[in-house]
Each structure stands twice: as C-alpha cells, then as structure tokens.
Design a protein around this motif. Structure first.
Motif, PDB file in Angstrom:
ATOM      1  N   LEU A 111       0.825  -1.212   0.000  1.00  0.00           N
ATOM      2  CA  LEU A 111       0.000   0.000   0.000  1.00  0.00           C
ATOM      3  C   LEU A 111       0.856   1.259   0.000  1.00  0.00           C
ATOM      4  CD1 LEU A 111      -2.494  -1.377   2.633  1.00  0.00           C
ATOM      5  CD2 LEU A 111      -2.922  -1.097   0.188  1.00  0.00           C
ATOM      6  N   TYR A 112       2.090   1.079   0.460  1.00  0.00           N
ATOM      7  CA  TYR A 112       3.024   2.207   0.488  1.00  0.00           C
ATOM      8  C   TYR A 112       4.431   1.625   0.515  1.00  0.00           C
ATOM      9  CZ  TYR A 112       5.707   6.185   2.289  1.00  0.00           C
ATOM     10  OH  TYR A 112       6.638   7.172   2.452  1.00  0.00           O
ATOM     11  N   HIS A 113       5.329   2.207  -0.262  1.00  0.00           N
ATOM     12  CA  HIS A 113       6.721   1.752  -0.233  1.00  0.00           C
ATOM     13  C   HIS A 113       7.632   2.951  -0.006  1.00  0.00           C
ATOM     14  CE1 HIS A 113      10.240  -0.654  -1.040  1.00  0.00           C
ATOM     15  NE2 HIS A 113      10.648   0.276  -1.875  1.00  0.00           N
ATOM     16  N   HIS A 114       8.511   2.826   0.973  1.00  0.00           N
ATOM     17  CA  HIS A 114       9.451   3.918   1.244  1.00  0.00           C
ATOM     18  C   HIS A 114      10.732   3.632   0.461  1.00  0.00           C
ATOM     19  CE1 HIS A 114      12.220   6.568   3.370  1.00  0.00           C
ATOM     20  NE2 HIS A 114      11.162   7.215   3.810  1.00  0.00           N
ATOM     21  N   PRO A 115      10.987   4.408  -0.585  1.00  0.00           N
ATOM     22  CA  PRO A 115      12.089   4.069  -1.497  1.00  0.00           C
ATOM     23  C   PRO A 115      13.446   4.042  -0.789  1.00  0.00           C
ATOM     24  CG  PRO A 115      11.111   6.225  -2.058  1.00  0.00           C
ATOM     25  CD  PRO A 115      10.284   5.650  -0.956  1.00  0.00           C
ATOM     26  N   GLY A 116      13.724   5.051   0.035  1.00  0.00           N
ATOM     27  CA  GLY A 116      15.033   5.114   0.701  1.00  0.00           C
ATOM     28  C   GLY A 116      15.190   4.057   1.780  1.00  0.00           C
TER      29      GLY A 116
ATOM     30  N   GLU B  73      -9.193  -2.380  11.145  1.00  0.00           N
ATOM     31  CA  GLU B  73      -8.243  -2.795  10.110  1.00  0.00           C
ATOM     32  C   GLU B  73      -6.858  -2.658  10.730  1.00  0.00           C
ATOM     33  OE1 GLU B  73      -8.434  -3.766   6.973  1.00  0.00           O
ATOM     34  OE2 GLU B  73     -10.546  -3.417   6.542  1.00  0.00           O
ATOM     35  N   GLN B  74      -5.923  -3.485  10.290  1.00  0.00           N
ATOM     36  CA  GLN B  74      -4.555  -3.350  10.790  1.00  0.00           C
ATOM     37  C   GLN B  74      -3.586  -3.347   9.609  1.00  0.00           C
ATOM     38  OE1 GLN B  74      -5.962  -6.723  11.923  1.00  0.00           O
ATOM     39  NE2 GLN B  74      -7.413  -5.468  13.063  1.00  0.00           N
ATOM     40  N   PHE B  75      -2.614  -2.464   9.694  1.00  0.00           N
ATOM     41  CA  PHE B  75      -1.568  -2.397   8.679  1.00  0.00           C
ATOM     42  C   PHE B  75      -0.215  -2.569   9.365  1.00  0.00           C
ATOM     43  CE2 PHE B  75      -5.085   0.319   7.245  1.00  0.00           C
ATOM     44  CZ  PHE B  75      -5.386  -0.261   6.024  1.00  0.00           C
ATOM     45  N   VAL B  76       0.710  -3.203   8.637  1.00  0.00           N
ATOM     46  CA  VAL B  76       2.050  -3.374   9.199  1.00  0.00           C
ATOM     47  C   VAL B  76       3.078  -2.772   8.252  1.00  0.00           C
ATOM     48  CG1 VAL B  76       1.565  -5.435  10.589  1.00  0.00           C
ATOM     49  CG2 VAL B  76       2.198  -5.712   8.178  1.00  0.00           C
ATOM     50  N   ALA B  77       4.169  -2.280   8.840  1.00  0.00           N
ATOM     51  CA  ALA B  77       5.329  -1.851   8.059  1.00  0.00           C
ATOM     52  C   ALA B  77       6.345  -2.985   8.139  1.00  0.00           C
ATOM     53  CB  ALA B  77       5.910  -0.566   8.627  1.00  0.00           C
ATOM     54  N   VAL B  78       6.831  -3.400   6.980  1.00  0.00           N
ATOM     55  CA  VAL B  78       7.713  -4.566   6.910  1.00  0.00           C
ATOM     56  C   VAL B  78       8.988  -4.212   6.148  1.00  0.00           C
ATOM     57  CG1 VAL B  78       7.851  -7.003   6.256  1.00  0.00           C
ATOM     58  CG2 VAL B  78       5.634  -5.989   6.721  1.00  0.00           C
TER      59      VAL B  78
ATOM     60  N   SER C 205       7.975  -1.403   3.454  1.00  0.00           N
ATOM     61  CA  SER C 205       6.660  -1.214   2.830  1.00  0.00           C
ATOM     62  C   SER C 205       5.562  -1.368   3.871  1.00  0.00           C
ATOM     63  CB  SER C 205       6.416  -2.285   1.770  1.00  0.00           C
ATOM     64  OG  SER C 205       7.463  -2.325   0.869  1.00  0.00           O
ATOM     65  N   VAL C 206       4.386  -0.890   3.499  1.00  0.00           N
ATOM     66  CA  VAL C 206       3.203  -1.067   4.354  1.00  0.00           C
ATOM     67  C   VAL C 206       2.206  -1.954   3.602  1.00  0.00           C
ATOM     68  CG1 VAL C 206       1.279   0.082   5.521  1.00  0.00           C
ATOM     69  CG2 VAL C 206       3.533   1.179   5.470  1.00  0.00           C
ATOM     70  N   ARG C 207       1.663  -2.926   4.319  1.00  0.00           N
ATOM     71  CA  ARG C 207       0.617  -3.795   3.757  1.00  0.00           C
ATOM     72  C   ARG C 207      -0.361  -4.139   4.869  1.00  0.00           C
ATOM     73  NH1 ARG C 207       1.655  -8.449   6.200  1.00  0.00           N
ATOM     74  NH2 ARG C 207       3.744  -9.327   6.315  1.00  0.00           N
TER      75      ARG C 207
ATOM     76  N   ARG D 132       4.897   7.978  10.002  1.00  0.00           N
ATOM     77  CA  ARG D 132       4.244   8.826   8.987  1.00  0.00           C
ATOM     78  C   ARG D 132       3.650   7.952   7.866  1.00  0.00           C
ATOM     79  NH1 ARG D 132       4.732  14.265   7.506  1.00  0.00           N
ATOM     80  NH2 ARG D 132       6.540  14.762   8.787  1.00  0.00           N
ATOM     81  N   GLY D 133       4.408   6.944   7.446  1.00  0.00           N
ATOM     82  CA  GLY D 133       3.941   6.055   6.368  1.00  0.00           C
ATOM     83  C   GLY D 133       2.699   5.274   6.779  1.00  0.00           C
ATOM     84  N   LEU D 134       2.694   4.760   8.005  1.00  0.00           N
ATOM     85  CA  LEU D 134       1.518   4.006   8.483  1.00  0.00           C
ATOM     86  C   LEU D 134       0.295   4.925   8.585  1.00  0.00           C
ATOM     87  CD1 LEU D 134       3.357   1.877  11.186  1.00  0.00           C
ATOM     88  CD2 LEU D 134       2.048   0.917   9.268  1.00  0.00           C
ATOM     89  N   LEU D 135       0.522   6.141   9.060  1.00  0.00           N
ATOM     90  CA  LEU D 135      -0.601   7.087   9.167  1.00  0.00           C
ATOM     91  C   LEU D 135      -1.129   7.490   7.789  1.00  0.00           C
ATOM     92  CD1 LEU D 135       0.737   9.257  12.125  1.00  0.00           C
ATOM     93  CD2 LEU D 135      -1.407   7.941  12.136  1.00  0.00           C
ATOM     94  N   LYS D 136      -0.236   7.585   6.823  1.00  0.00           N
ATOM     95  CA  LYS D 136      -0.652   7.933   5.456  1.00  0.00           C
ATOM     96  C   LYS D 136      -1.600   6.856   4.904  1.00  0.00           C
ATOM     97  CE  LYS D 136       1.593   8.232   0.894  1.00  0.00           C
ATOM     98  NZ  LYS D 136       0.615   9.047   0.199  1.00  0.00           N
TER      99      LYS D 136
END
Ligand SMILES: CC(C)(COP(=O)(O)OP(=O)(O)OC[C@H]1O[C@@H](n2cnc3c(N)ncnc32)[C@H](O)[C@@H]1OP(=O)(O)O)[C@@H](O)C(=O)NCCC(=O)NCCS
Length: 149
Positions: free
Chosen positions: A3-8, A56-61, A12-14, A96-100
């Motif tokens: 759902l979101y990928h931090h390039p640097g 709903e739950q999202f994780v950053a991996v 990612s978030v899924r 910030r990514g998880l909140l986005k």
C-alpha cells in the motif's frame, strides 16, 4: 499487496496477516516497556486483541528486520487505537507512512488519543501537523485527543 513503499528505507506497508500476529504482539510488548505510566502489559495485550476484532490493521515490513511497525484503524470513526514503531526504526518515516495508509483507507482526517506523559509521541504528532481536538480526550485516562491533517 503493498500500500506504500518507502524508497530510501526499503520498507513497505501492507495489510496485517495472521502470520504477523506474534511479531506484532512482541513489538507491542517491547514498546510498552517505555510506557511506565500504564497498567499491566497483560491488560494492554487483551485490549489490543479486542481491537483486532473491530479494526483494520496495517504493518510496516522491512525484508531483513520483518515487522517494524503497525497501526490499527477503526474506519467507521477514522480513529487510531494503536500506532507503534520498533525503537530501532524510529525517525525513519515509518509512523508517517503508516498514518498515510490509514488516512487513505478512511478518506478523512484521523483522530487518536495520546497519553499526556507520552511527550515523544506528542512531539511526533505535532511535527506531522496534528492538532488538539475538542472535546479533549479521555481525562480519566490522562489522554489528549488529537486530529490529523
Ligand atoms: C510516536 C511514533 C509512532 C513515531 O513514529 P516514527 O516512525 O518515529 O515517526 P516518523 O519517523 O514518521 O516521524 C514523523 C515526524 O515526527 C518527528 N518525530 C518523531 N519522533 C519524534 C520525537 N520523539 N520528538 C520530536 N519529533 C519526533 C520526526 O522528526 C518527523 O518529523 P519531520 O518529518 O518533520 O522530520 C514512535 O515514536 C513510537 O512508536 N513510539 C512508541 C509508541 C507510541 O508512543 N505510539 C503512539 C501512541 S498514541
């Protein structure tokens, strides 16, 4: 699905999956050690598990580190009961990514309650443009209600 990928950062978030349950709970319990104003960790864990049933739950991996953060989202009221980032991964944009992702899932500004003694989190939310909302939080539990951008 990502759902979101931090390039640097390479993370990612899924959506959270069943297999994430143990590492998410371990991360949560580890972070709770910093919350010395809170009650027993066992009660917090019960509350987290109850939240899983109604959110709903999202994780950053990150590929090497595994789960480095998670967020729970009550979409009906755009409310965030939990946001936790592993200590070694803070100040890297994970919160910030998880909140986005949560903000996009809800399609409107999010709210949450932050413990008054949690100065670090208050500073983080301020940096991200969150404001104190009225009515202000659950005073019995010594929290401040914030609303996001
Ligand atoms: C609060 C928390 C989720 C922030 O996560 P994070 O991944 O470190 O936050 P980010 O890296 O995305 O930072 C977002 C912004 O907040 C700022 N920030 C983060 N932590 C900060 C702190 N302790 N003091 C000051 N600013 C801070 C960052 O510099 C960044 O601002 P910038 O983009 O202007 O540089 C994390 O510290 C955490 O998990 N804490 C323990 C659990 C907790 O308190 N959860 C919140 C419960 S309401």
């Amino acid at each position: 699905m990502t759902l979101y990928h931090h390039p640097g950062g390479g993370w990612s978030v899924r959506l959270m999956r069943k297999m994430d349950l143990a590492p998410v709970q371990a991360l949560f319990l580890d972070c709770l050690k910093e919350f010395d104003w809170r009650g027993p960790a066992s009660e917090e864990l019960v509350r987290l598990r109850r939240t899983f049933l109604a959110s709903e739950q999202f994780v950053a991996v990150e590929p090497q580190a595994g789960i480095i953060g998670f967020i729970t989202v009550e979409e009906q009221n755009a409310y965030i009961p939990h946001l936790f980032v592993e200590k070694d991964w803070r100040f890297a944009g994970v919160g910030r990514g998880l909140l986005k992702v949560a903000r996009e899932a809800c399609g409107r500004p999010l709210t949450l309650d932050v413990d008054r003694p949690n100065v670090a989190a208050l500073k983080a939310y301020e940096a991200m443009g969150w404001k104190v909302s009225a009515p202000a939080g659950d005073t019995k539990r010594n929290q401040i209600r914030l609303v996001g951008p």
